[in-house]
Design an enzyme around this catalytic site. Structure first.
Site, PDB file in Angstrom:
ATOM      1  N   PRO A  89       0.809  -1.223   0.000  1.00  0.00           N
ATOM      2  CA  PRO A  89       0.000   0.000   0.000  1.00  0.00           C
ATOM      3  C   PRO A  89       0.844   1.276   0.000  1.00  0.00           C
ATOM      4  O   PRO A  89       0.350   2.339  -0.382  1.00  0.00           O
ATOM      5  CB  PRO A  89      -0.817  -0.105   1.297  1.00  0.00           C
ATOM      6  CG  PRO A  89      -0.835  -1.550   1.631  1.00  0.00           C
ATOM      7  CD  PRO A  89       0.480  -2.093   1.154  1.00  0.00           C
ATOM      8  N   GLU A 116       1.493  -7.935   9.136  1.00  0.00           N
ATOM      9  CA  GLU A 116       1.593  -6.496   9.379  1.00  0.00           C
ATOM     10  C   GLU A 116       2.459  -5.784   8.353  1.00  0.00           C
ATOM     11  O   GLU A 116       2.220  -4.641   8.021  1.00  0.00           O
ATOM     12  CB  GLU A 116       2.153  -6.249  10.790  1.00  0.00           C
ATOM     13  CG  GLU A 116       2.269  -4.778  11.167  1.00  0.00           C
ATOM     14  CD  GLU A 116       0.915  -4.088  11.258  1.00  0.00           C
ATOM     15  OE1 GLU A 116       0.880  -2.848  11.173  1.00  0.00           O
ATOM     16  OE2 GLU A 116      -0.107  -4.791  11.421  1.00  0.00           O
ATOM     17  N   ARG A 154      -0.741  -8.668 -21.242  1.00  0.00           N
ATOM     18  CA  ARG A 154      -1.547  -8.341 -22.418  1.00  0.00           C
ATOM     19  C   ARG A 154      -0.830  -7.387 -23.370  1.00  0.00           C
ATOM     20  O   ARG A 154      -1.243  -7.225 -24.520  1.00  0.00           O
ATOM     21  CB  ARG A 154      -2.899  -7.741 -21.995  1.00  0.00           C
ATOM     22  CG  ARG A 154      -2.810  -6.381 -21.343  1.00  0.00           C
ATOM     23  CD  ARG A 154      -4.149  -5.967 -20.748  1.00  0.00           C
ATOM     24  NE  ARG A 154      -5.218  -5.997 -21.717  1.00  0.00           N
ATOM     25  CZ  ARG A 154      -5.457  -5.025 -22.584  1.00  0.00           C
ATOM     26  NH1 ARG A 154      -4.691  -3.959 -22.604  1.00  0.00           N
ATOM     27  NH2 ARG A 154      -6.459  -5.119 -23.431  1.00  0.00           N
ATOM     28  N   ASP A 169      -6.010   1.332 -25.977  1.00  0.00           N
ATOM     29  CA  ASP A 169      -6.703   1.224 -24.687  1.00  0.00           C
ATOM     30  C   ASP A 169      -6.726   2.561 -23.965  1.00  0.00           C
ATOM     31  O   ASP A 169      -5.894   3.434 -24.200  1.00  0.00           O
ATOM     32  CB  ASP A 169      -5.988   0.220 -23.775  1.00  0.00           C
ATOM     33  CG  ASP A 169      -6.346  -1.210 -24.131  1.00  0.00           C
ATOM     34  OD1 ASP A 169      -7.395  -1.411 -24.747  1.00  0.00           O
ATOM     35  OD2 ASP A 169      -5.565  -2.101 -23.776  1.00  0.00           O
TER      36      ASP A 169
END
Length: 250
Positions: A89, A116, A154, A169
């Protein structure tokens, strides 16, 4: 390309690696996809990969020894060091530009953590990249790794049936992608725009570009600040904003 994933739950990747675009790419030999249980590299009789944090506090922290040993074992002898990507994160927010950058490498290693956090020495001395797929926290790095791997694979030549698909895209051009339509030409009174039925390729491309600009302005206006627009496109956008001033507040 070779992709290795270090995880405590390799079975999570069975379906993802074996189905759809990723499965076809692996079957074609375009990419090698491997999920490795780094618990196998634990250096203690109980095969533990985590321990209590120094200084106290809640949660457990992943130990450095198993992950260092696993990455070193995956490195080809005399070969180039792979990109070692920590799903975290705290990492750099993932983007299409990052996907394109990673797709240029021959060997990627993803580290999926739990508990953690990681021993800081893993961040400082083992990984080359820290990536986050958004400002939220999941139970582990497996799902984010799947997202990144799918977006990278991809882009590899031969993976998609239409090589132009990845080029056009959303985000690849800096803009959101234009609307798409298919048969029938009329459905419940909703008609496909005439220009798409005209067969005039230049007009179709111009319409698609304008629609990409409009959609980006409506949904992600900050992206317009990052791309180079032609003088004609800027004039068109200014006229659009004059006609719809509410868009200026987005």
């Amino acid at each position: 390309m070779r992709i290795d994933v270090l995880t405590l739950f390799p079975a999570m990747f069975d379906g993802v690696f074996g189905a759809s675009i990723l499965g076809k790419a692996r079957d074609k030999g375009i990419v090698s996809l491997n999920a490795v249980n780094f618990r196998d590299y634990a250096n203690n009789k109980h095969n533990t990969v985590d321990d209590y944090p120094y200084g106290g506090g809640g949660g457990m922290v992943l130990k450095p020894e198993p992950l260092f040993a696993a990455v070193e074992d995956l490195m080809p002898e005399g070969g180039q060091r792979p990109r070692v990507i920590l799903m975290c994160p705290q990492g750099e927010t993932y983007s299409q530009r990052k996907a394109e950058e990673l797709a240029a490498h021959e060997h990627l290693v993803f580290v999926c953590g739990h508990y953690e956090g990681y021993d800081e020495r893993i961040r400082e001395h083992l990984v080359t990249d820290e990536l986050s797929i958004g400002d939220y926290v999941l139970t582990g790095g497996e799902l984010p790794a799947m997202v990144v791997i799918d977006s990278v694979v991809r882009l590899l030549p031969g993976v998609l049936g239409n090589e132009n698909s990845a080029v056009t895209d959303s985000f690849s051009t800096g803009l959101l992608e234009h609307p798409h339509y298919t048969r029938p030409a009329s459905f419940r009174g909703w008609d496909v725009p005439d220009v798409l039925l005209s067969g005039h390729h230049k007009n179709v491309e111009a319409w698609r570009r304008e629609q990409s600009l409009l959609r980006t302005l409506q949904r992600r206006p900050e992206l317009l600040e990052q791309i180079e627009l032609t003088k004609k496109e800027r004039v068109w956008l200014d006229k659009l904003l004059d006609a719809q001033p509410e868009l200026r507040d987005r």
